[in-house]
Design a protein around this motif. Structure first.
Motif, PDB file in Angstrom:
ATOM      1  N   LEU A 237      -1.065  -1.122   9.154  1.00  0.00           N
ATOM      2  CA  LEU A 237      -1.610  -2.616   9.016  1.00  0.00           C
ATOM      3  C   LEU A 237      -1.656  -3.097   7.931  1.00  0.00           C
ATOM      4  O   LEU A 237      -1.237  -4.290   7.144  1.00  0.00           O
ATOM      5  N   PHE A 238      -2.281  -2.402   6.726  1.00  0.00           N
ATOM      6  CA  PHE A 238      -2.620  -2.655   5.322  1.00  0.00           C
ATOM      7  C   PHE A 238      -1.091  -2.718   4.872  1.00  0.00           C
ATOM      8  O   PHE A 238      -0.618  -3.722   3.979  1.00  0.00           O
TER       9      PHE A 238
ATOM     10  N   SER B  14       2.793  -4.358   0.896  1.00  0.00           N
ATOM     11  CA  SER B  14       3.915  -3.282   1.012  1.00  0.00           C
ATOM     12  C   SER B  14       3.962  -2.291  -0.356  1.00  0.00           C
ATOM     13  O   SER B  14       4.497  -1.283  -0.046  1.00  0.00           O
ATOM     14  N   ASP B  15       3.595  -2.940  -1.408  1.00  0.00           N
ATOM     15  CA  ASP B  15       3.631  -1.858  -2.545  1.00  0.00           C
ATOM     16  C   ASP B  15       2.402  -0.838  -2.861  1.00  0.00           C
ATOM     17  O   ASP B  15       2.286  -0.104  -3.759  1.00  0.00           O
ATOM     18  N   ALA B  16       1.183  -1.101  -1.810  1.00  0.00           N
ATOM     19  CA  ALA B  16       0.176  -0.167  -1.757  1.00  0.00           C
ATOM     20  C   ALA B  16       0.601   1.140  -1.266  1.00  0.00           C
ATOM     21  O   ALA B  16       1.281   1.352  -0.277  1.00  0.00           O
ATOM     22  N   LYS B  17      -0.157   2.117  -1.928  1.00  0.00           N
ATOM     23  CA  LYS B  17       0.146   3.573  -1.424  1.00  0.00           C
ATOM     24  C   LYS B  17      -1.082   4.097  -0.932  1.00  0.00           C
ATOM     25  O   LYS B  17      -2.247   4.025  -1.429  1.00  0.00           O
ATOM     26  N   ALA B  18      -1.083   4.907   0.332  1.00  0.00           N
ATOM     27  CA  ALA B  18      -2.464   5.058   0.994  1.00  0.00           C
ATOM     28  C   ALA B  18      -2.738   6.442   0.544  1.00  0.00           C
ATOM     29  O   ALA B  18      -1.969   7.315   0.314  1.00  0.00           O
TER      30      ALA B  18
ATOM     31  N   PRO C 213       0.528   0.216  -7.869  1.00  0.00           N
ATOM     32  CA  PRO C 213       1.341   0.804  -9.065  1.00  0.00           C
ATOM     33  C   PRO C 213       1.102   0.292 -10.482  1.00  0.00           C
ATOM     34  O   PRO C 213       1.023   1.306 -11.438  1.00  0.00           O
ATOM     35  N   GLY C 214       0.036  -0.373 -10.372  1.00  0.00           N
ATOM     36  CA  GLY C 214      -0.662  -0.950 -11.398  1.00  0.00           C
ATOM     37  C   GLY C 214      -1.711  -1.882 -11.191  1.00  0.00           C
ATOM     38  O   GLY C 214      -2.048  -2.058  -9.857  1.00  0.00           O
TER      39      GLY C 214
END
Length: 143
Positions: free
Chosen positions: A22-23, A28-32, A59-60
């Motif tokens: 969901l997140f 989409s650029d987030a890493k869990a 990423p930043g």
């Protein structure tokens, strides 16, 4: 408590995976990160055993989020009479190199507080994400 440690059965593991999806569907650029807490005695003392904690890292530093990492804590309560475990609150906090920048709590007003705040569009998406968490966990009994 780290989400990886709370995934004790297929039902809970599936719901944790759904939260991550969901997140990421919105951001989409987030890493869990299913283990956002360090495994040391001092940290262990602060961890809530009745929560599922997931970190999301960008990423930043994100200008839209006013942070680089988001910690999501889903808090639960088990009714001693019925034995039903339900999500009772979600807290999301944004962090960067200066520390905590903002906090959203679903208790009471669902307001963002802190040094800085995410962009209006991101605030609404995060609130929607929290509502989806409640729907996911409270639609049926959690083992």
């Amino acid at each position: 408590m780290n989400a990886a440690e709370q995934a004790t059965n297929i039902q809970v593991a599936s719901k944790i995976a759904a939260i991550v999806n969901l997140f990421k569907s919105e951001f989409s650029d987030a890493k869990a990160d299913l283990k956002p807490w360090a495994n040391d005695p001092d940290t262990r003392e602060l961890v809530d055993p009745d929560s599922i904690d997931i970190g999301f890292h960008f990423p930043g530093r994100s200008r839209l989020f006013q942070s680089r990492s988001i910690l999501v804590q889903i808090r639960f309560y088990e009714d001693p009479v019925t034995g039903i475990r339900r999500a009772i609150g979600v807290e999301a906090a944004g962090f960067d190199h200066k520390g905590k920048q903002w906090l959203l709590s679903t208790v009471e007003e669902w307001q963002f507080v802190g040094e800085s705040q995410p962009a209006a569009e991101v605030r609404e998406k995060l609130k929607h994400f929290c509502r989806q968490i409640f729907e996911l966990f409270n639609s049926e009994e959690i083992a």
